[in-house]
Motif scaffolding. Structure first.
Motif, short mmCIF file in Angstrom:
data_model
loop_
_atom_site.label_atom_id
_atom_site.label_comp_id
_atom_site.label_asym_id
_atom_site.label_seq_id
_atom_site.Cartn_x
_atom_site.Cartn_y
_atom_site.Cartn_z
N VAL A 183 0.85 -1.18 0.00
CA VAL A 183 0.00 0.00 0.00
C VAL A 183 0.89 1.24 0.00
O VAL A 183 1.92 1.28 0.69
CB VAL A 183 -0.95 0.01 1.22
CG1 VAL A 183 -0.17 -0.01 2.53
CG2 VAL A 183 -1.86 1.22 1.18
N THR A 205 0.79 5.73 -0.21
CA THR A 205 -0.05 6.89 0.09
C THR A 205 0.46 8.11 -0.66
O THR A 205 1.67 8.37 -0.69
CB THR A 205 -0.05 7.19 1.60
OG1 THR A 205 -0.36 5.99 2.31
CG2 THR A 205 -1.06 8.27 1.93
N LEU A 218 -5.02 6.14 -1.01
CA LEU A 218 -4.32 4.89 -0.77
C LEU A 218 -4.42 4.04 -2.02
O LEU A 218 -5.51 3.83 -2.57
CB LEU A 218 -4.94 4.13 0.40
CG LEU A 218 -5.04 4.84 1.74
CD1 LEU A 218 -5.56 3.88 2.80
CD2 LEU A 218 -3.70 5.42 2.16
N LYS A 227 -7.70 1.77 -5.36
CA LYS A 227 -7.30 3.07 -4.83
C LYS A 227 -8.52 3.69 -4.16
O LYS A 227 -9.62 3.64 -4.71
CB LYS A 227 -6.80 3.96 -5.97
CG LYS A 227 -6.27 5.32 -5.55
CD LYS A 227 -5.71 6.04 -6.76
CE LYS A 227 -5.10 7.38 -6.40
NZ LYS A 227 -4.54 8.08 -7.58
N THR A 269 3.53 5.35 5.96
CA THR A 269 2.47 4.33 6.01
C THR A 269 3.09 3.01 6.45
O THR A 269 4.10 2.57 5.87
CB THR A 269 1.82 4.16 4.63
OG1 THR A 269 1.40 5.44 4.16
CG2 THR A 269 0.62 3.23 4.71
N LYS A 281 2.15 -1.05 7.22
CA LYS A 281 1.20 -2.16 7.14
C LYS A 281 1.74 -3.31 7.97
O LYS A 281 2.84 -3.82 7.72
CB LYS A 281 1.03 -2.61 5.68
CG LYS A 281 0.08 -3.81 5.52
CD LYS A 281 -0.12 -4.15 4.05
CE LYS A 281 1.13 -4.74 3.44
NZ LYS A 281 1.40 -6.08 3.97
#
Length: 803
Positions: free
Chosen positions: A88, A90, A117, A167, A195, A197
């Motif tokens: 992912v 950003t 995103l 997205k 970001t 994850k």
């Protein structure tokens, strides 16, 4: 998850926003009560990430797919991803909130930071619960310590579903007062989003590119909502109705530019544009501003209006096939500091539909009859086939079809019908025509365009032609064309008049359908509604023997241009008097030039001429406008004009010429300059001369609508002058080579040269340089007597040998 699929369920209700409807809406399920809907899955291996899924009505409830079962669906591939393999990223982006046109993120006074995103690979985000997503965010400003932030999914205004892109749009807000907050961002600050994850024991971290906070946008005064939107090329689209917000686009035209205009023209007003490709042809692609769009993606573009209050975005379909569609929407920052939205415009490609058929004449006559039928589509463009690709034909039939029944193919948008006139002298008939497909009576199918007719005559012998004695008009600065009007064949739309008359028999009665030819060199002719011709046009008189054609001229002639009118061996002449127009004589069509002697010697007087004409070569005479004349001359340095160091004002005579006299300052040689500048003097416009002022502003842009280059016009010349102590000696050298005689002339620029070789006189081009070379070929070997003269004076006499 990846691995063995022990069990799963399928929800046959259609979820909100889903494009799949497993209820098979519209299918008659009568008699299937109690039967089950079966689902078949095919898993390639127990470790595969994909399954093939299909559904059907299981008539016998045996859970086996058989030919007796009903309504089998197509097989769809469903792919499952291991979360650890999904990344992912950003980005910080400006967009309009899904619920309010007034909330544009990353604009003035925002309380949240707009972000997007993006997931790779692309996921079906309808099935993602972001409350359970293990993703965290932090904001940092100018490398300051990052502060935790919360992501809230929103969406883009005007578009209900953006999830298929992998997205999603939303906002980031911070949770602690001492951390970086979106509404405290300073103009010019660099912002980075971090970001993270969570992936079991390993965290995957990515960072956005640096985002620079824009300066505060000042509210533009007198700017209201978007006032209009237009698409170009305009000839290839139809804005059917601004209230329905649709554009029909012509198939095959790949690129359109959509331009929004603010309700009040204002430069540098912030604008947002969104483009969404809703239908893309198989194998094709749609590009907005050089960005390739994924189907249903909402591409967002930000900018400001230009000096004319306009903002544009360009959209291209590389196939431009019928049925392809996309949406365009604009937002403008209005006076109240509110982002105001213009309605979404849907642009859809449509196949060509035959709409109009226009005969070159509705009255035809003569021994050999010819008439062209121009076929145009809903975009007013010439076509030869319908949307299905079937060739078009024009069926033409006489009252008695044994006389005429013909099927004429439409080629390059025109069906050319020709036949021998079958009527007896003085007779008439009606020829009915219909547009359709099919090359014969059996296959012909009407295209739905209204059937119409033309009148056919075989006129009696003419006794005379009565025509108006003279006509007066102004010239046009539009280009002449031939043939039918099209987007690239634009007809004259100003100036011009008509020439009319009547063809009569021996009793003075008009002859119906008499064939008439009107001719004059250099004029443009057209029968109203017909094609355009240069120099000559042939037409037919109406039922009363009357004829009329439109005529345009590029040449001014106050004495008149003779126009000859002929019918059946009888003729008449009318005079067309033409004049300069009272508007439009300006830098778009003016030509200004100055002729300066190539050699200037001190204490010698030389004539200097300036010429003013239009682009067609018509001379323009001027008279003083207050204190302003046609041209002003100024000498400086070593030269003066009319024995004066002051500026000398002159007007152009009837030949468009203004003459002054240049001379060196007494006994002074060396550098100098001559300046000639046009003024806004009066010129004579129309048949009754009026005091109309010239407009002499230079033109910065060449118009693609004309053959003339408007930027060639110069309204002033600043010419360098070198005054010599004495004139250089004019001389010539002569030499013989193999088969040729070579002559070199020096210091004779601009003067007439004659070369005589063995009694034969040659007059080569005027020399333009200090030394000019000439070669005379084709001589046999032997001695040749050569005499060279410059301005009538012998400068060389030689005998040379040609090898």
């Amino acid at each position: 998850a990846v691995g063995a699929l022990a069990a799963f369920t399928v929800d046959f209700t259609s979820p909100a926003g889903s494009t799949r409807d497993f209820n098979h809406a519209g299918i008659d399920l009568t008699g299937l009560d109690g039967r089950s809907v079966a689902v078949e899955t095919k898993v390639a291996t127990t470790t595969s990430a994909s399954i093939d899924l299909s559904a059907w009505i299981d008539i016998d409830n045996d859970e086996l797919k058989e030919s007796s079962d009903k309504f089998p669906s197509t097989t769809e591939k469903v792919t499952f991803y291991d979360p650890s393999a999904v990344s992912v990223s950003t980005t910080i982006e400006r967009f309009v909130h899904t619920n309010a046109t007034t909330n544009v993120f990353n604009a003035d006074a925002d309380t949240a930071l707009g972000v997007a995103l993006a997931f790779s690979p692309v996921l079906n985000l309808d099935q993602i619960d972001f409350d359970n997503a293990k993703i965290s965010f932090a904001l940092s400003e100018n490398s300051a310590t990052a502060g935790a932030a919360v992501f809230t999914k929103t969406g883009v205004f005007g578009y209900s579903n953006n999830s298929k892109l992998g997205k999603v749009y939303g906002t980031l807000t911070t949770t602690a007062a001492d951390e970086v907050t979106a509404n405290e961002l300073d103009a010019g600050a660099s912002i980075v989003v971090t970001t993270t994850k969570e992936n079991g024991a390993t965290d995957v971290v990515s960072r956005s590119g640096g985002y620079t906070v824009p300066a505060q946008e000042s509210t533009s005064t007198n700017v209201s909502a978007i006032g209009s939107i237009a698409a170009t090329p305009s000839n290839d689209n139809l804005q059917t109705d601004s209230s329905t917000d649709t554009f029909a686009l012509r198939t095959g035209t790949k690129t359109f530019t959509y331009t929004a205009t603010a309700g009040a023209v204002k430069a540098n007003v912030p604008v947002l544009a969104t483009v969404q490709a809703t239908t893309i042809a198989t194998g094709g692609k749609v590009t907005a501003a050089n960005r390739v769009l994924v189907k249903d993606e909402v591409a967002i573009f930000a900018g400001t209006t230009d000096a004319n209050g306009k903002y544009s975005v360009q959209v291209t379909s590389d196939l431009a096939k019928a049925g392809e569609s996309y949406k365009v929407k604009f937002y403008v920052l209005s006076t109240a500091g509110v982002w105001t939205a213009f309605d979404i415009y849907t642009a859809t490609y449509a196949g060509a539909v035959p709409t109009t058929v226009t005969p070159s004449s509705t009255i035809v006559a003569g021994a050999d009859v010819a008439v062209n039928f121009s076929v145009k589509d809903q975009f007013s463009q010439l076509i030869s086939a319908n949307a299905a690709g079937k060739a078009l034909y024009v069926e033409a039939r006489a009252t008695n079809t044994s006389n005429l029944k013909s099927y004429v193919p439409v080629i390059n948008g025109v069906a050319a019908l020709s036949f021998k006139n079958y009527l007896a002298t003085g007779g008439s008939d009606t020829i009915t025509w219909t547009l359709g497909t099919g090359a014969n009576a059996t296959d012909f199918v009407s295209a739905g365009v209204a059937t119409n007719s033309i009148s056919l005559y075989n006129p009696a012998a003419a006794a005379g032609v009565n025509a108006i004695s003279s006509q007066t008009t102004t010239i046009t600065y539009d280009d002449f064309i031939t043939g039918a009007v099209s987007a690239t064949n634009v007809a004259p739309n100003d100036g011009g008049t008509t020439i009319s008359g009547t063809v009569v028999d021996s009793n003075g009665a008009g002859i119906p359908g008499a064939v008439v030819t009107i001719a004059a060199d250099g004029l443009q002719f057209q029968k109203t509604g017909g094609d355009y011709y240069i120099g000559s046009i042939t037409t037919s008189a109406d039922a009363a023997g009357a004829f009329s054609v439109n005529v345009w001229s590029h040449i001014v002639s106050s004495t008149g241009i003779a126009v000859k009118i002929t019918s059946n061996g009888k003729s008449a002449t009318t005079t067309l008097k033409t004049y300069l127009p009272s508007t439009g004589v300006n830098g778009n069509n003016l030509v200004f030039s100055v002729n300066l002697p190539s050699l200037i010697v001190k204490n010698t007087t030389y004539a200097v001429t300036a010429k003013l004409a239009d682009k067609w070569g018509n001379p323009i005479a001027t008279t003083v406008n207050g204190t302003t004349n046609g041209v002003s001359f100024q000498g400086s340095g070593s030269v003066e004009i009319n024995s004066s160091s002051s500026a000398v004002a002159k007007n152009f005579d009837k030949n468009g010429i203004a003459t002054v006299f240049l001379r060196s300052v007494k006994d002074v040689a060396g550098p100098g300059s001559l300046t000639a500048t046009l003024g806004g003097a009066y010129y004579a416009a129309g048949s009754t001369p009026t005091n109309t002022a010239l407009v002499v502003s230079e033109i910065a842009t060449d118009s693609t609508a004309t053959k003339w280059d408007e930027t060639k016009f110069k309204n002033a010349f600043d010419l360098n002058v070198e005054v010599l102590e004495s004139a250089p000696v004019v001389s010539a050298t002569v030499a013989g080579t193999t088969g040729s005689v070579n002559v070199t002339v020096r210091n004779a620029a601009g003067k007439a040269v004659t070369v005589t070789i063995n009694g034969r006189v040659y007059t080569p081009r005027l020399p333009s340089a200090a030394a000019q070379w000439y070669t005379f070929r084709g001589f046999s070997a032997g001695a040749k007597s050569v005499v060279v003269k410059v301005a009538g004076k012998t400068v060389a006499t030689r005998t040379v040998t040609v090898k």
